[in-house]
Structures are given as C-alpha cells and as structure tokens.
Design a protein around this motif. Structure first.
Motif, PDB file in Angstrom:
ATOM      1  N   ILE A 370      83.351  63.185  39.856  1.00  0.00           N
ATOM      2  CA  ILE A 370      82.034  63.812  39.905  1.00  0.00           C
ATOM      3  C   ILE A 370      82.153  65.298  40.203  1.00  0.00           C
ATOM      4  O   ILE A 370      81.413  66.123  39.642  1.00  0.00           O
ATOM      5  CB  ILE A 370      81.161  63.106  40.962  1.00  0.00           C
ATOM      6  CG1 ILE A 370      80.787  61.708  40.470  1.00  0.00           C
ATOM      7  CG2 ILE A 370      79.903  63.923  41.260  1.00  0.00           C
ATOM      8  CD1 ILE A 370      80.095  60.862  41.503  1.00  0.00           C
ATOM      9  N   THR A 371      83.089  65.677  41.064  1.00  0.00           N
ATOM     10  CA  THR A 371      83.284  67.096  41.371  1.00  0.00           C
ATOM     11  C   THR A 371      83.627  67.886  40.112  1.00  0.00           C
ATOM     12  O   THR A 371      83.056  68.958  39.853  1.00  0.00           O
ATOM     13  CB  THR A 371      84.411  67.270  42.406  1.00  0.00           C
ATOM     14  OG1 THR A 371      84.050  66.581  43.602  1.00  0.00           O
ATOM     15  CG2 THR A 371      84.632  68.744  42.718  1.00  0.00           C
ATOM     16  N   PHE A 372      84.544  67.352  39.310  1.00  0.00           N
ATOM     17  CA  PHE A 372      84.871  68.025  38.051  1.00  0.00           C
ATOM     18  C   PHE A 372      83.679  67.989  37.097  1.00  0.00           C
ATOM     19  O   PHE A 372      83.440  68.936  36.343  1.00  0.00           O
ATOM     20  CB  PHE A 372      86.090  67.368  37.403  1.00  0.00           C
ATOM     21  CG  PHE A 372      87.379  67.606  38.141  1.00  0.00           C
ATOM     22  CD1 PHE A 372      87.860  68.889  38.330  1.00  0.00           C
ATOM     23  CD2 PHE A 372      88.109  66.540  38.652  1.00  0.00           C
ATOM     24  CE1 PHE A 372      89.048  69.117  39.017  1.00  0.00           C
ATOM     25  CE2 PHE A 372      89.299  66.756  39.332  1.00  0.00           C
ATOM     26  CZ  PHE A 372      89.766  68.055  39.513  1.00  0.00           C
ATOM     27  N   GLY A 373      82.939  66.882  37.142  1.00  0.00           N
ATOM     28  CA  GLY A 373      81.766  66.776  36.281  1.00  0.00           C
ATOM     29  C   GLY A 373      80.715  67.819  36.581  1.00  0.00           C
ATOM     30  O   GLY A 373      80.021  68.306  35.682  1.00  0.00           O
ATOM     31  N   LEU A 374      80.593  68.192  37.854  1.00  0.00           N
ATOM     32  CA  LEU A 374      79.604  69.212  38.209  1.00  0.00           C
ATOM     33  C   LEU A 374      79.930  70.565  37.572  1.00  0.00           C
ATOM     34  O   LEU A 374      79.022  71.359  37.293  1.00  0.00           O
ATOM     35  CB  LEU A 374      79.523  69.348  39.732  1.00  0.00           C
ATOM     36  CG  LEU A 374      78.948  68.133  40.473  1.00  0.00           C
ATOM     37  CD1 LEU A 374      78.942  68.375  41.976  1.00  0.00           C
ATOM     38  CD2 LEU A 374      77.543  67.805  39.983  1.00  0.00           C
ATOM     39  N   LEU A 375      81.206  70.831  37.337  1.00  0.00           N
ATOM     40  CA  LEU A 375      81.565  72.050  36.605  1.00  0.00           C
ATOM     41  C   LEU A 375      81.014  72.013  35.177  1.00  0.00           C
ATOM     42  O   LEU A 375      80.599  73.038  34.636  1.00  0.00           O
ATOM     43  CB  LEU A 375      83.087  72.219  36.567  1.00  0.00           C
ATOM     44  CG  LEU A 375      83.791  72.518  37.894  1.00  0.00           C
ATOM     45  CD1 LEU A 375      85.303  72.640  37.662  1.00  0.00           C
ATOM     46  CD2 LEU A 375      83.240  73.797  38.516  1.00  0.00           C
ATOM     47  N   ILE A 376      81.015  70.816  34.586  1.00  0.00           N
ATOM     48  CA  ILE A 376      80.404  70.662  33.265  1.00  0.00           C
ATOM     49  C   ILE A 376      78.917  70.966  33.350  1.00  0.00           C
ATOM     50  O   ILE A 376      78.351  71.652  32.498  1.00  0.00           O
ATOM     51  CB  ILE A 376      80.638  69.242  32.718  1.00  0.00           C
ATOM     52  CG1 ILE A 376      82.130  68.955  32.601  1.00  0.00           C
ATOM     53  CG2 ILE A 376      79.951  69.062  31.368  1.00  0.00           C
ATOM     54  CD1 ILE A 376      82.459  67.527  32.210  1.00  0.00           C
TER      55      ILE A 376
END
Length: 466
Positions: A370-376
């Motif tokens: 989810i943390t990486f997804g928030l960059l998206i």
C-alpha cells in the motif's frame, strides 16, 4: 467577477462552460476507477476467470485490443472533428455506446464466456477514449494557455473525487463478504445483490453507466462548442486528406514529435499499471472486493490532493516538470509493488514475516504494498493532466482536434504493447510478478526521452511566446 480561468472580465456563461467541461472528467472517471481498476477488473481476474494467471492474461489482451482500435481511429476522428467543427455530437454517439456496453457487464457472472466479457469491456474502453479525444480538444477555446495546466489538473482531481464517491458507495452498500453476506457496515447489500455470484462487482458497470449519463449533461448544456463548418460526408474526405498531411507535418515539428513519442511510451506504462495493478494485488494477497475498494479509496484521496497541488505547480513551474516528477514516482512505485509479496518486500531484502493481525491489510507485506501504491496515487493524476496541458500549450485552437487525435494515438499507438507484454510474460512464465515488472521499462524510457523534449513542445510557438 472572477471565473475559474482567473480572468476578472469573463462572463458568467464562460464559468459555467468551463465547469461543464470539467464535469466531463467527474462523469467519466468512475469507469476507470471502479470498472477497470478496483472493482470489476480484479473480480474478473481473481474470481470470474478460471484462475488468476488466465484472468490477468485475458484482461491484458482485452486492454491491448482496445488500445489498438483507439490508436487506429483516434487521429482520423480528430481530423474529421476539425472539419465538422462541433465536438458534442461525436461525444454523444460514443457516450451511448459506452453506457450500453457498461450495462452489459452486469451479465458477467462466474463461468461466463471470458471472450464475450472482454469484448464488451473493450467496447466500453474504446467509446470512453474516443469521447475523451473530443472533450480534450475543446479545452483551448475555453481558457487562456497560461491557465490550461491549472484547469486540466483541477478537472482531473474532480474526476478522481467522482470516482472515489462511486467506489465508496459500492464498498459500503453493495460489496459484501462471500462468507457472511454482509457489507462493511454490517448490512445486507442493497438491491438484494448476491456476492457469491459477483453481483456486487458486476453492478459497477450499470452504476458507472448511470453516473456518466447524468453528469455528462452539464457539458452538453453549458460548454460552448465550435460552429459547423462542413457536412460529415465532405468532412470525412477532407479529414482523411488533412490527417495524411498532419502526419507529414508532425515529423517536421521536432519538439511535438519527440513529446508524442515520449508520451506514447510512458502512457503505455500508465495504462497497464492502472488496468492491471488492482488485479495483481487481489491475486497475490487474496484481497476481497472490500479490501481492493478501500485500497482504491486511499489512492483516490491521495490523487485528489495531488492534482490540487499539481494545478498550482503546473502554473508556476510548467507542465514538463510535473510530468517528469510523476513518471519518476511511477517508476519507483512499480519497482516497489513488484518487489513485494507475502512476507517480504524489496525483492526479499526485507523479510516481513507472515504474521497477520486479522484486520484489513493485516500483514506487513500488505502495508508495504500500500505504501508503494500511494506513490501511484500521487503521480497518476498529474502525469495525465499535465501531459494534456503540455499538448494544449503546444498547438493552436484550429489544429486542436487533429493534434489531440494524434495525442490520443500517442497514448494508444503502442498501448497494446505493455498489456501484451505483461500478459505474454505472465502466461509464459506463470508469474504475474514477472509480467508486471515489464511495466518499468516503459517508465524508464519515457522519462529519458521527455527529459530532452522542449517545453512547450512546438519550438516556433515557444519562441513566439518569449
């Protein structure tokens, strides 16, 4: 009186016209949010298809087929629209196609024909993108070039808000646990929907269709359109001739040509990431529709505020910088999500363990994803909104239709390539992770090429502004 363009003398009708144009994004976005990315797409991949690998491959091939059709016909339709003048009739035709196709997704029950469902989804995608070509080409006659980036990003943020509202509605009132039959609020799904038959996910099609049909109306009612120039029959002939000359012309406009090639590459990665990322997470972690939906809500909240900030940054520093930063963030995010799996992240450099606290996203690996997804979420709105502004600042109003048709071509000319690569590598290797990793190639190449592209992209236009 000050309108949304920042002009103190603009009449009220202009404000209504610009707001009507912005509401097109509000109307259109739920299709991409709840159908393509967070609800129907993951349902198709993880539950409707016989297995997730087959589902991801079929979904990827469907997206590739739609991208091919969009690439072939968008420039032609844009040139014909320049000849006929008005854009609204074209938008209306494709709106009807989109609404009917979305309603057809209701019949995608488990065990249904994968080919038939993919075909209906592809038709909806093609109709949606063709409508966007004509809507985007209207922007130049609505606001001064200095305000294009601001209005474009605000419209994109408004779109994400609309998509999030529909997503929240589905998560709270329609999506239910297959085990308990209850929604996140502990109630039975509205309309008696049966989650065991995927009816909560299948309903996302008709709901998106209704939302689009209602909220596209202000654009038709209030946004000014170009006057008629010639009949459709003559416009087709002239449009074909103009399209041939435009392809020759664009090669002589080196900056625009370089920008279009760069966008062709990085937008291919964006399209694949948005279409396949939700299904990838659903299959890897076994997320339910509720969990995928909450993940989508988180990304959309971030995207809304990101677009608001980008609307100011675009005006102050220019569209190019916003796009470059966004591509870099998407590259980092994609590496992050493909490096994460059950119990690990960063390709195993961090062992996170398998402990599950029992709540939503209960493992450390899910939180890392989810943390990486928030960059998206931060990047995928501005990269598209500021790209649209980049193009609008680089052409004139009279050529907007044909150049936005080519712009759509640049966004779709190879848009079948990334989904095709993801689908093919997934099918050949049996690994969805390896398939998704191919998306990083498109972001890296697009970033390198855009770095050397002038801004605005048309060199003579830049010299004239200066």
């Amino acid at each position: 009186m000050t309108d949304v363009t920042g002009s103190p003398s603009a009449p009220v009708v202009q404000r209504r016209g610009v707001l009507g144009w912005m509401l097109f994004d509000w109307a259109a976005q739920p299709f991409f949010t709840v159908v393509t990315t967070f609800i129907f797409g993951p349902y198709f991949i993880s539950r409707m298809a016989s297995d997730p690998v087959t589902g991801q491959a079929a979904w990827g091939y469907g997206i590739a087929a739609g991208g091919f059709l969009i690439a072939v016909f968008s420039p032609l339709l844009g040139s014909i629209a320049d000849q006929t003048g008005p854009r609204k009739p074209w938008i209306a035709v494709f709106a009807i196609m989109k609404v009917l196709a979305l309603c057809g997704l209701w019949f995608a029950a488990p065990g249904s024909s994968v080919v038939a469902v993919v075909a209906v989804f592809t038709l909806a995608s093609v109709a949606a993108e063709f409508s966007i070509v004509f809507n985007d080409s209207m922007l130049l006659r609505l606001v001064p070039k200095a305000q294009i980036g601001r209005v474009s990003n605000l419209a994109w943020g408004l779109g994400y808000l609309g998509g999030m509202i529909v997503l929240i509605f589905i998560i709270l009132f329609l999506s239910a646990s297959p085990e308990t039959g209850k929604t996140l609020l502990g109630m039975d799904p509205l309309f008696g929907l049966d989650p065991s038959q995927g009816e909560d996910a299948r309903a996302s099609g008709p709901i998106s269709a209704l939302w689009y049909a209602v909220f596209i109306l202000p654009m038709f009612l209030f946004t000014p359109d170009a006057g008629g120039r010639r009949a459709v029959k003559g416009a087709v002939r002239e449009g074909l001739a103009e399209l041939r000359s435009t392809f020759g012309e664009v090669r002589q406009r080196a900056g625009i040509f370089r920008f279009l090639i760069a966008r062709m590459i990085y937008q291919d990665g964006v399209n694949a990431l948005l279409a396949l990322g939700g299904g990838f997470a659903a299959a890897m972690f076994g997320w339910s529709i509720t969990e995928i939906g909450i993940y989508g809500i988180m990304l959309n909240v971030v995207a809304i505020f990101s677009c608001l900030y980008a609307s100011r940054l675009d005006t102050q520093l220019g569209s190019k910088l916003v796009v470059l930063i966004s591509i870099l963030l998407l590259l980092i995010a994609t590496v992050g999500i493909v490096s994460t799996g059950p119990g690990f992240t960063l390709f195993g450099a961090l062992n996170l363990g398998d402990e599950d606290n029992g709540g939503l996203f209960g493992t450390a690996a899910e939180k890392a994803y989810i943390t990486f997804g928030l960059l998206i979420g931060i990047a995928f709105g501005p990269v598209q909104a500021s790209s649209r502004a980049y193009m609008a600042r680089s052409v004139t109003e009279d050529e907007a239709g044909r150049y936005f048709g080519i712009y759509a071509l640049a966004g779709r000319a190879t848009s079948f390539t990334a989904p095709f690569m993801v689908a093919t590598v997934t099918a050949l290797s049996g690994s969805a992770r390896l398939g998704m990793a191919t998306i990083t190639i498109f972001f890296a190449l697009g970033l390198i090429l855009l770095w050397t592209t002038p801004y605005p992209a048309d060199q003579p236009a830049r010299e004239q502004e200066n």
